[in-house]
Design a protein around this motif. Structure first.
Motif, PDB file in Angstrom:
ATOM      1  N   MET A  33       5.913  10.534   8.250  1.00  0.00           N
ATOM      2  CA  MET A  33       6.559  11.257   9.339  1.00  0.00           C
ATOM      3  C   MET A  33       7.897  11.804   8.829  1.00  0.00           C
ATOM      4  O   MET A  33       8.363  11.428   7.762  1.00  0.00           O
ATOM      5  CB  MET A  33       6.778  10.325  10.530  1.00  0.00           C
ATOM      6  N   GLU A  34       8.509  12.663   9.601  1.00  0.00           N
ATOM      7  CA  GLU A  34       9.780  13.261   9.181  1.00  0.00           C
ATOM      8  C   GLU A  34      10.850  12.207   8.924  1.00  0.00           C
ATOM      9  O   GLU A  34      11.734  12.403   8.103  1.00  0.00           O
ATOM     10  CB  GLU A  34      10.266  14.262  10.235  1.00  0.00           C
ATOM     11  N   SER A  35      10.778  11.077   9.599  1.00  0.00           N
ATOM     12  CA  SER A  35      11.765  10.013   9.417  1.00  0.00           C
ATOM     13  C   SER A  35      11.568   9.264   8.103  1.00  0.00           C
ATOM     14  O   SER A  35      12.356   8.389   7.769  1.00  0.00           O
ATOM     15  CB  SER A  35      11.670   9.025  10.581  1.00  0.00           C
ATOM     16  N   GLY A  36      10.521   9.604   7.357  1.00  0.00           N
ATOM     17  CA  GLY A  36      10.224   8.921   6.111  1.00  0.00           C
ATOM     18  C   GLY A  36       9.311   7.718   6.293  1.00  0.00           C
ATOM     19  O   GLY A  36       8.880   7.106   5.327  1.00  0.00           O
ATOM     20  N   ARG A  37       9.034   7.363   7.550  1.00  0.00           N
ATOM     21  CA  ARG A  37       8.129   6.249   7.828  1.00  0.00           C
ATOM     22  C   ARG A  37       6.690   6.711   7.607  1.00  0.00           C
ATOM     23  O   ARG A  37       6.344   7.841   7.897  1.00  0.00           O
ATOM     24  CB  ARG A  37       8.310   5.756   9.252  1.00  0.00           C
ATOM     25  N   PRO A  38       5.849   5.826   7.116  1.00  0.00           N
ATOM     26  CA  PRO A  38       4.461   6.227   6.879  1.00  0.00           C
ATOM     27  C   PRO A  38       3.677   6.362   8.176  1.00  0.00           C
ATOM     28  O   PRO A  38       4.010   5.746   9.181  1.00  0.00           O
ATOM     29  CB  PRO A  38       3.903   5.079   6.041  1.00  0.00           C
ATOM     30  N   LYS A  39       2.652   7.183   8.112  1.00  0.00           N
ATOM     31  CA  LYS A  39       1.653   7.208   9.176  1.00  0.00           C
ATOM     32  C   LYS A  39       0.635   6.144   8.780  1.00  0.00           C
ATOM     33  O   LYS A  39      -0.141   6.320   7.846  1.00  0.00           O
ATOM     34  CB  LYS A  39       0.994   8.579   9.276  1.00  0.00           C
ATOM     35  N   TYR A  40       0.679   5.023   9.486  1.00  0.00           N
ATOM     36  CA  TYR A  40      -0.108   3.862   9.083  1.00  0.00           C
ATOM     37  C   TYR A  40      -1.607   4.129   9.059  1.00  0.00           C
ATOM     38  O   TYR A  40      -2.335   3.499   8.304  1.00  0.00           O
ATOM     39  CB  TYR A  40       0.232   2.665   9.970  1.00  0.00           C
ATOM     40  N   SER A  41      -2.046   5.083   9.840  1.00  0.00           N
ATOM     41  CA  SER A  41      -3.474   5.401   9.858  1.00  0.00           C
ATOM     42  C   SER A  41      -3.924   6.057   8.557  1.00  0.00           C
ATOM     43  O   SER A  41      -5.118   6.184   8.313  1.00  0.00           O
ATOM     44  CB  SER A  41      -3.793   6.312  11.041  1.00  0.00           C
ATOM     45  N   GLN A  50     -10.334  -1.365   6.844  1.00  0.00           N
ATOM     46  CA  GLN A  50      -9.731  -2.532   7.470  1.00  0.00           C
ATOM     47  C   GLN A  50     -10.806  -3.520   7.922  1.00  0.00           C
ATOM     48  O   GLN A  50     -10.720  -4.713   7.650  1.00  0.00           O
ATOM     49  CB  GLN A  50      -8.843  -2.116   8.638  1.00  0.00           C
ATOM     50  N   LEU A  51     -11.829  -3.021   8.567  1.00  0.00           N
ATOM     51  CA  LEU A  51     -12.921  -3.867   9.026  1.00  0.00           C
ATOM     52  C   LEU A  51     -13.706  -4.445   7.846  1.00  0.00           C
ATOM     53  O   LEU A  51     -14.030  -5.633   7.823  1.00  0.00           O
ATOM     54  CB  LEU A  51     -13.853  -3.080   9.951  1.00  0.00           C
ATOM     55  N   ALA A  52     -13.984  -3.624   6.841  1.00  0.00           N
ATOM     56  CA  ALA A  52     -14.743  -4.080   5.677  1.00  0.00           C
ATOM     57  C   ALA A  52     -13.986  -5.174   4.924  1.00  0.00           C
ATOM     58  O   ALA A  52     -14.579  -6.181   4.515  1.00  0.00           O
ATOM     59  CB  ALA A  52     -15.036  -2.905   4.744  1.00  0.00           C
ATOM     60  N   ILE A  53     -12.686  -5.002   4.748  1.00  0.00           N
ATOM     61  CA  ILE A  53     -11.874  -5.995   4.034  1.00  0.00           C
ATOM     62  C   ILE A  53     -11.812  -7.288   4.831  1.00  0.00           C
ATOM     63  O   ILE A  53     -11.959  -8.383   4.282  1.00  0.00           O
ATOM     64  CB  ILE A  53     -10.468  -5.436   3.742  1.00  0.00           C
ATOM     65  N   ARG A  54     -11.614  -7.168   6.133  1.00  0.00           N
ATOM     66  CA  ARG A  54     -11.561  -8.365   6.991  1.00  0.00           C
ATOM     67  C   ARG A  54     -12.879  -9.152   6.887  1.00  0.00           C
ATOM     68  O   ARG A  54     -12.878 -10.364   6.724  1.00  0.00           O
ATOM     69  CB  ARG A  54     -11.288  -7.956   8.436  1.00  0.00           C
ATOM     70  N   ASN A 107      -4.308  -6.064   6.322  1.00  0.00           N
ATOM     71  CA  ASN A 107      -3.082  -5.625   6.974  1.00  0.00           C
ATOM     72  C   ASN A 107      -2.463  -4.509   6.136  1.00  0.00           C
ATOM     73  O   ASN A 107      -1.859  -4.764   5.096  1.00  0.00           O
ATOM     74  CB  ASN A 107      -2.121  -6.815   7.105  1.00  0.00           C
ATOM     75  N   GLY A 108      -2.583  -3.277   6.600  1.00  0.00           N
ATOM     76  CA  GLY A 108      -2.066  -2.112   5.875  1.00  0.00           C
ATOM     77  C   GLY A 108      -0.555  -2.029   5.850  1.00  0.00           C
ATOM     78  O   GLY A 108       0.010  -1.225   5.114  1.00  0.00           O
ATOM     79  N   THR A 109       0.113  -2.846   6.642  1.00  0.00           N
ATOM     80  CA  THR A 109       1.576  -2.821   6.652  1.00  0.00           C
ATOM     81  C   THR A 109       2.156  -4.041   5.939  1.00  0.00           C
ATOM     82  O   THR A 109       3.349  -4.299   6.026  1.00  0.00           O
ATOM     83  CB  THR A 109       2.115  -2.778   8.095  1.00  0.00           C
ATOM     84  N   LYS A 110       1.316  -4.775   5.231  1.00  0.00           N
ATOM     85  CA  LYS A 110       1.749  -6.012   4.580  1.00  0.00           C
ATOM     86  C   LYS A 110       2.844  -5.738   3.548  1.00  0.00           C
ATOM     87  O   LYS A 110       2.703  -4.872   2.697  1.00  0.00           O
ATOM     88  CB  LYS A 110       0.556  -6.672   3.896  1.00  0.00           C
ATOM     89  N   ILE A 111       3.933  -6.487   3.652  1.00  0.00           N
ATOM     90  CA  ILE A 111       4.968  -6.392   2.632  1.00  0.00           C
ATOM     91  C   ILE A 111       4.823  -7.570   1.684  1.00  0.00           C
ATOM     92  O   ILE A 111       4.374  -8.646   2.071  1.00  0.00           O
ATOM     93  CB  ILE A 111       6.391  -6.350   3.229  1.00  0.00           C
ATOM     94  N   ILE A 112       5.176  -7.344   0.432  1.00  0.00           N
ATOM     95  CA  ILE A 112       5.041  -8.368  -0.590  1.00  0.00           C
ATOM     96  C   ILE A 112       6.336  -8.499  -1.366  1.00  0.00           C
ATOM     97  O   ILE A 112       7.116  -7.554  -1.478  1.00  0.00           O
ATOM     98  CB  ILE A 112       3.885  -8.046  -1.560  1.00  0.00           C
ATOM     99  N   TYR A 129       0.810  -1.210   0.000  1.00  0.00           N
ATOM    100  CA  TYR A 129       0.000   0.000   0.000  1.00  0.00           C
ATOM    101  C   TYR A 129       0.845   1.262   0.000  1.00  0.00           C
ATOM    102  O   TYR A 129       2.023   1.240   0.300  1.00  0.00           O
ATOM    103  CB  TYR A 129      -0.905   0.015   1.245  1.00  0.00           C
ATOM    104  N   ASP A 130       0.202   2.379  -0.317  1.00  0.00           N
ATOM    105  CA  ASP A 130       0.814   3.691  -0.165  1.00  0.00           C
ATOM    106  C   ASP A 130       0.082   4.389   0.981  1.00  0.00           C
ATOM    107  O   ASP A 130      -0.932   3.904   1.470  1.00  0.00           O
ATOM    108  CB  ASP A 130       0.687   4.499  -1.456  1.00  0.00           C
ATOM    109  N   TYR A 131       0.611   5.512   1.396  1.00  0.00           N
ATOM    110  CA  TYR A 131       0.057   6.257   2.525  1.00  0.00           C
ATOM    111  C   TYR A 131      -0.086   7.719   2.145  1.00  0.00           C
ATOM    112  O   TYR A 131       0.700   8.246   1.357  1.00  0.00           O
ATOM    113  CB  TYR A 131       0.965   6.105   3.752  1.00  0.00           C
ATOM    114  N   GLU A 132      -1.075   8.376   2.711  1.00  0.00           N
ATOM    115  CA  GLU A 132      -1.297   9.786   2.415  1.00  0.00           C
ATOM    116  C   GLU A 132      -0.289  10.673   3.125  1.00  0.00           C
ATOM    117  O   GLU A 132       0.047  11.746   2.641  1.00  0.00           O
ATOM    118  CB  GLU A 132      -2.714  10.182   2.819  1.00  0.00           C
ATOM    119  N   GLU A 133       0.204  10.241   4.287  1.00  0.00           N
ATOM    120  CA  GLU A 133       1.124  11.066   5.076  1.00  0.00           C
ATOM    121  C   GLU A 133       2.318  10.242   5.549  1.00  0.00           C
ATOM    122  O   GLU A 133       2.197   9.051   5.794  1.00  0.00           O
ATOM    123  CB  GLU A 133       0.406  11.638   6.302  1.00  0.00           C
TER     124      GLU A 133
END
Length: 171
Positions: free
Chosen positions: A20-28, A85-89, A116-121, A14-18
């Motif tokens: 953090m300064e560290s370059g990590r995504p805001k998972y929400s 997340q709930l709808a997909i589950r 799982n929004g943090t799923k790596i593939i 997935y991609d993220y809209e925002e």
């Protein structure tokens, strides 16, 4: 190519809209535009085919990937769910119940991949270097999905050899 065949190469689904300064995504802020279905184990191909056929019946755009060991399906959705997340589950659980597919890492749909929004593939075109795999990850067609798991593994082995030969890693 520097890492391919030497280590497993992954990206986030997935991609993220925002960020953090560290370059990590805001998972929400995950952009839920697809659903991942992750099948490993003895009947992985059969279950992936069941889900692919089901999605095709419903005219849901999807792609099937051989991960070097098992199968992934990415089904595309509209990115306007209130609680994605709930709808997909709920959706994946419902489909699995309809198709008699257990929620089990070894015997069905990997439940850790559901919503799982943090799923790596694994990156398509790279090697799955796990001892039990040793194959390339590649997209497979509907007709290839009708092949046996061993035939798909052999196709992956040939693709792996051709890929490594073309980038000069074997001669």
């Amino acid at each position: 190519n520097l890492h391919n065949g030497k280590m497993n190469c992954y990206t986030n689904l997935y991609d993220y809209e925002e960020y953090m300064e560290s370059g990590r995504p805001k998972y929400s802020t995950c952009i839920w535009d697809r659903v991942i279905w992750d099948f490993d184990g003895d009947n992985a191909r059969e279950m992936a085919k069941k889900v692919s056929d089901y999605l095709e019946e419903l005219n849901i755009l999807h792609t099937v990937i051989f991960s070097g060991r098992g199968y992934h399906i990415y089904s595309f959705i509209e990115d306007n769910l209130n609680t994605p997340q709930l709808a997909i589950r709920r959706y994946q659980t419902e489909v699995c119940n309809i198709l008699n597919i257990p929620l089990s890492v070894k015997h069905g749909l990997d439940p850790t991949s559901i919503a799982n929004g943090t799923k790596i593939i694994r990156i398509i075109g790279t090697m799955n270097i796990r001892k039990e795999a040793q194959r390339a990850c590649f997209g497979i067609s509907k007709s290839e999905l009708c092949m046996t798991h061993e035939e798909i593994r052999e196709l992956a082995r040939r693709l792996t050899r051709n890929r490594l030969f073309s980038i000069g890693k074997i001669s």
